[in-house]
Design a protein around this motif. Structure first.
Motif: not given
Ligand code: IPD
Ligand code: CA
Ligand code: CA
Length: 264
Positions: A59-66, A80-85, A109-110, A112-120
């Motif tokens: 939210r602090s970096k991308f206030p208008d992303h879903d 927004s076309p931009y979505r974090w899951i 995702a942009i 509905n297409e997953m673009m970036v993934g991170l698992v820690l």
């Protein structure tokens, strides 16, 4: 969004994941509040605190992303076309029982297409990352799926959903068939890590039913970028809203699919 920006997305996700890792490590073995979302579906103060932190970072970096997050649902800001899951703690049951196999999973995702993934994995310190079209990495080193060709030599991994009693007969038939066909089958308890372990070749294939978008969103980018074939049990391309996932190296995938496709 430019590829430069996707790198920035990955960096923001990485910062959020490491801050959540500190939270999860702090609560590990010291939980005071274990609640239930269903008879077997646990939620802890660590899930909640981890999710809150990740959402605040985004939210602090991308206030208008879903944002779609497991514990708090949709944080919708419009169209927004931009979505974090986000899955703030994948492997809650392991975590609650002090088994150090769990992860933080963040996908982007942009349209509905997953673009970036991170698992820690906060305990092992293993960080799996991928940006679509740019390969998959484990702690910065490129990873690839295994090259094993015969399902008889394959080590597979699966999982069971909390509502497994609703699909028990089918799930057990599939489990039995895979157990018979493969060298071995494991059940780790974190679907995000299952996908990452296929990505780096530790497992040759993974299947599961009834997963949720936050379980697979990040892991599928990582596995796909590492060369995995990812479909449903009928061989159609997988998307995070589907009920079945099969991810495997290209040799094993077809053999596994013909086993899982069984009509019951
Ligand atoms: C669970 C894990 C597990 C899978 C379950 C998921 P949670 O997620 O990914 O491996 O078998 O179906 O629900 O509840 O620990 O975030
Ligand atoms: Ca999960
Ligand atoms: Ca979770």
């Amino acid at each position: 969004m430019t590829s430069m920006d996707l790198n920035y997305i990955k960096n923001v996700a990485t910062g959020a994941a490491f801050r959540s890792a500190e939270i999860l490590n702090r609560f590990f073995g010291k939980l005071t509040d274990i609640g239930k979302k269903g008879p077997d579906d646990l939620v802890t103060e660590a899930d909640i605190a981890s999710e809150k932190q990740i959402i605040e970072t985004i939210r602090s970096k991308f206030p208008d992303h879903d944002i779609l997050a497991e514990e708090s649902g949709w944080h919708q800001t419009g169209k927004s076309p931009y979505r974090w899951i986000i899955d703030p703690l994948d492997g809650t049951t392991n975590y609650a029982y002090q088994i150090p196999i769990f992860s933080i999973s963040i996908g982007f995702a942009i349209d509905n297409e997953m673009m970036v993934g991170l698992v820690l994995n906060p305990v092992s310190g293993e960080l799996f990352t991928a940006v679509r079209g740019r390969g998959a990495f484990l702690n910065g080193t490129p990873i690839r799926v295994s090259d094993r060709k015969d399902i008889g030599e394959a080590l597979l991994v699966t999982g069971f959903p909390y509502d497994v009693d609703q699909i028990l007969r089918n799930a057990m038939r599939r489990f039995e068939a895979c157990l018979t066909a493969a060298r071995g089958v494991r059940r780790l308890g974190s679907a995000a890590l299952d996908l990452c372990f296929v990505a780096c070749g530790r497992f040759d294939g993974f299947w599961e039913e009834h997963l949720k978008p936050w379980d697979t969103a990040a892991g599928i980018v990582i596995a796909a970028e590492a060369g995995a074939v990812i479909t449903d049990f009928s061989g159609h391309p997988f998307t995070v809203d589907k009920k079945e996932i099969l991810a495997a190296n290209g040799h094993i995938h077809g053999q596994l699919q013909s086993i899982l496709e069984i009509k019951i």
